[in-house]
Design a protein around this motif. Structure first.
Motif: not given
Lengths: 485, 245
Positions: B10-18, B44-49, B113-122
């Motif tokens: 998650p922190s990696t994805k957040f770093a990219v987002l930031l 999103s296409l790559c992530a299937g979302t 939107i994309c971040f929360f769709q590719v990252t589980d809250i868990k």
């Protein structure tokens, strides 16, 4: 040392102008199961909150007196520590879910996560809980998607993950259906076997009578009565104090009122289990009671425990747990011969009990030995009497049994002859896998297909015919004719 | 979450987002920002979302974009406004302003939107706790997200109860708006009441324990995470250097 000790405890909620608990004192020993009963607003939940430590930590207010858990004051335990010693479960299954876990598997681990249990140990414990609480099919489900009964089971399992020594269950079944209620009480039984100290708050006093050793009755914030279950829940004073009595007790009290005769249940089998010296358990936790004038059939497949149960009644076998009571007196310290004066037993195989040269001598043998007149023999047990009997003999046996019951005897018959059961008995007890499974009328038993399947029993042939013809709840030829002709 | 993007820490994805948000906010113009939408769509296409992403974007952000465009271009009166009809006019300044404003909204909202769709809250909760975030904070996040569908179900139950009492809930907008008010009271009250019991349930799970928390769930950073983290930092430094120069 008592694990729970309350001494002169009183409590007043903030903003209230009166004490809800007034000068309560009681002690609970390790491994005891206490039923906490009383009318609404009598203080039951407040007592539970005091023991658990929610009062005064969360509810504030004014608490007086001493509350000791395992000899230590409740406030001396840290907040997380208390959860590991006193588990608490209450009535609303919905609010007992943590709300932060997506699966039942994770929900069960939540308490252990909070107390820093290592991951591997958590996984082991969760698997154990899933097995014990039969949660295999629910492990990956979201706790919010479960039914009320399932949520309550998960909540109990989650609470027990911390392995508390003391368990408080505050009306755990009030919002559940009968099947879910039964599941929860099976868990209570399991906790009892594990030696946990349990406080059960329940309005279903019949279940309280079955599972609790002691009763604490609260009325208007005070202890009205406390003591052993069999003493308290047979005392009509309970009703005066706002409590309830079990249905069976109410029935006998009413009957006593109407007939003017004091009742003692003639024959009671109370939570008996029996294991042979080699460890084989033949009967497990069976309870039944018989009244004068009853003709009862006990049915079940071979090995279900029927013969063992009746042998426990007449003293040929002695229970390894529980007791048999005749007119309220335990048979534990009586010889079989003494019991035989009250409980007669007829074996399955006639050759096993006939050893005299003539019928007259045969019949009089036992009576002569016991110096007893026939009318003193109050009960006879007939073990599979119709096996090997032709129709005329069967009818004769049935008539004899009915005649004895009419005279006020209790006639208990073990039989595989379902037609015999339908014709001569108004009450049937089904045994299967060493336990009593159901006690009801022949109609209810023989049309409970799931029970029959589980117990490897078949319906009487007439019921099978009625089923084929598309009719239910039929027991006799006359009834079937009415709906088919 | 089974895609390569979903499996990133998650922190990696957040770093990219930031990094991408910073790029979108501080880069002048609107071309990069609108391009960011396409980049996010590709992710999103790559992530299937992709379908989920487009559905959420068009149901929410797109309407706001249209609204801003309509007001800025056709309603707000600028110096270069050319009348079309009555109070409606066309303004090039309005168009430029709205492009600038909406492009940032599109970029940032798409990324979030994309971040929360590719990252589980868990996963987010685990990563936050591992980084030292207090459990009470992560509890607030997780329980709020889990509670939303439950509140929705509860409000439906309350609505049904109100209907059974004779309150009209079907029909015109005004009737439905009127029905909203009697539903609020029970919803709020039952939520407060449930909070008390939930608090007791949490206490029974040793929520207030001072012990170091553990987790039955675990995710670990992989080499790809470390590489991406380094690239994000390098990218940020390079961008700052380019902007300063």
């Amino acid at each position: 040392m008592a694990v729970i000790s309350l001494k002169h405890v009183s409590y007043q909620y903030p903003l209230e102008d009166h004490k809800v608990i007034r000068d309560i004192s009681f002690e609970i020993e390790k491994g005891q199961v206490w039923g906490l009963i009383g009318a609404n607003e009598s203080g039951k939940t407040s007592v539970c909150n005091i023991i658990r430590g929610f009062i005064p930590e969360i509810y504030r207010g004014t608490l007086e007196g001493d509350v000791l858990i395992k000899g230590k004051k409740i406030e001396e335990y840290g907040p997380g520590e208390r959860a590991s010693i006193v588990g608490y479960s209450f009535q609303n299954p919905f609010t007992q879910i943590s709300g932060v876990k997506e699966t039942v598997y994770e929900e069960l681990a939540y308490g252990m996560e909070n107390t820093g249990v290592p991951r591997e140990k958590m996984k082991e414990k969760v698997e154990e809980l899933i097995r014990i609480f039969h949660l295999e099919k629910l492990r990956d489900k979201n706790p919010y998607e479960l039914s009320g009964g399932q949520k309550q089971r998960v909540a109990l399992a989650s609470m027990l993950a911390l392995d508390p020594e003391i368990v408080i269950l505050d009306e755990p079944t009030s919002q559940l259906d009968p099947k879910s209620t039964e599941d929860i009480f099976e868990i209570v039984k399991l906790l009892k076997e594990q030696g946990k100290t349990i406080i059960l708050v329940e309005h279903k006093v019949d279940l309280v009578a079955e599972y609790c050793d002691h009763i604490l009755l609260l009325a208007d914030g005070q202890v009205a009565m406390q003591g052993k279950t069999e003493e308290i829940l047979t005392d009509p004073q309970v009703l005066v104090c706002g409590g309830q009595l079990p249905q069976v007790v109410l029935y006998f009290l009413e009957r006593e009122k109407r007939t003017g005769k004091k009742n003692k249940i003639p024959l009671t089998v109370q939570n008996v289990s029996f294991a042979y010296p080699n460890g084989y358990t033949a009967v497990e936790d069976v309870s039944m009671a018989f009244e004068k004038g009853e003709a009862v059939a006990i049915i079940g497949q071979n090995g279900a425990g029927k013969t063992t149960t009746v042998k426990l009644m007449n003293g040929l076998l002695r229970p390894t747990k529980g007791e048999v009571l005749i007119e309220g007196q335990s048979t534990a310290d009586k010889t079989t011969a003494t019991i035989a004066r009250k409980v007669g037993y007829v074996f399955q195989n006639p050759d096993d009990q006939i050893f005299q040269e003539s019928i007259y001598k045969e019949i009089s043998y036992g009576l002569v030995k016991q110096k007893m007149a026939p009318e003193e023999v109050k009960r006879r047990t007939l073990d599979e009497p119709t096996a090997g009997q032709d129709r005329k003999s069967t009818e004769l046996l049935g008539a004899i049994g009915a005649g004895l019951a009419k005279k006020g005897k209790i006639v208990i018959t073990i039989t595989h002859d379902m037609e015999f059961v339908v014709k001569y008995f108004k009450r049937v007890i089904v045994m299967a896998e060493k336990k009593k499974r159901r006690d009801a009328s022949p109609r209810e038993i023989f049309w409970d297909e799931e029970l029959l399947r589980f117990s490897s029993l078949k319906q009487p042939y007439l019921c099978q015919l009625a089923n084929l013809l598309g009719h239910r709840d039929i027991l006799t030829i006359g009834e079937l004719l009415e709906v088919t002709v | 979450m089974n895609s390569a993007i979903g499996k990133l820490y998650p922190s990696t994805k957040f770093a990219v987002l930031l990094l991408l948000v910073i790029l979108s906010v501080f880069t002048p113009g609107y071309m990069l920002q609108y391009l960011m939408f396409l980049v996010v769509l590709l992710f999103s296409l790559c992530a299937g979302t992709a379908r989920q992403f487009l559905g959420t974007f068009f149901k929410s952000i797109f309407i706001i974009i249209i609204f801003i465009f309509a007001i800025q271009v056709f309603i707000i009166s600028n110096e270069d406004a050319q009348p079309i009809w009555a109070f409606i006019h066309f303004s090039q300044t309005g168009l430029n302003d709205s492009l600038s404003m909406t492009s940032k909204i599109v970029a940032i909202s798409s990324l979030v939107i994309c971040f929360f769709q590719v990252t589980d809250i868990k996963d987010i909760t685990f990563a936050l706790e591992k980084s030292g975030t207090p459990r009470k904070v992560t509890f607030l996040i997780s329980s709020t997200i889990q509670l939303i569908p439950q509140m929705s179900a509860l409000s439906k139950t309350i609505t049904d109860a109100q209907k059974s009492r004779g309150i009209e809930t079907e029909g015109s907008l005004l009737i439905r708006a009127k029905a909203f008010v009697p539903m609020l009271g029970p919803l709020v009250l039952s939520s407060i009441q449930q909070t008390e019991e939930r608090m007791l349930a949490l206490e029974s799970r040793a929520f207030s324990s001072k012990a170091k928390k553990t987790s039955i769930y675990e995710i670990r950073k992989k080499p790809a995470d470390y590489v991406l983290d380094i690239l994000c930092v390098a990218g940020l430094i390079a961008y700052i250097a380019w902007r300063v120069m």
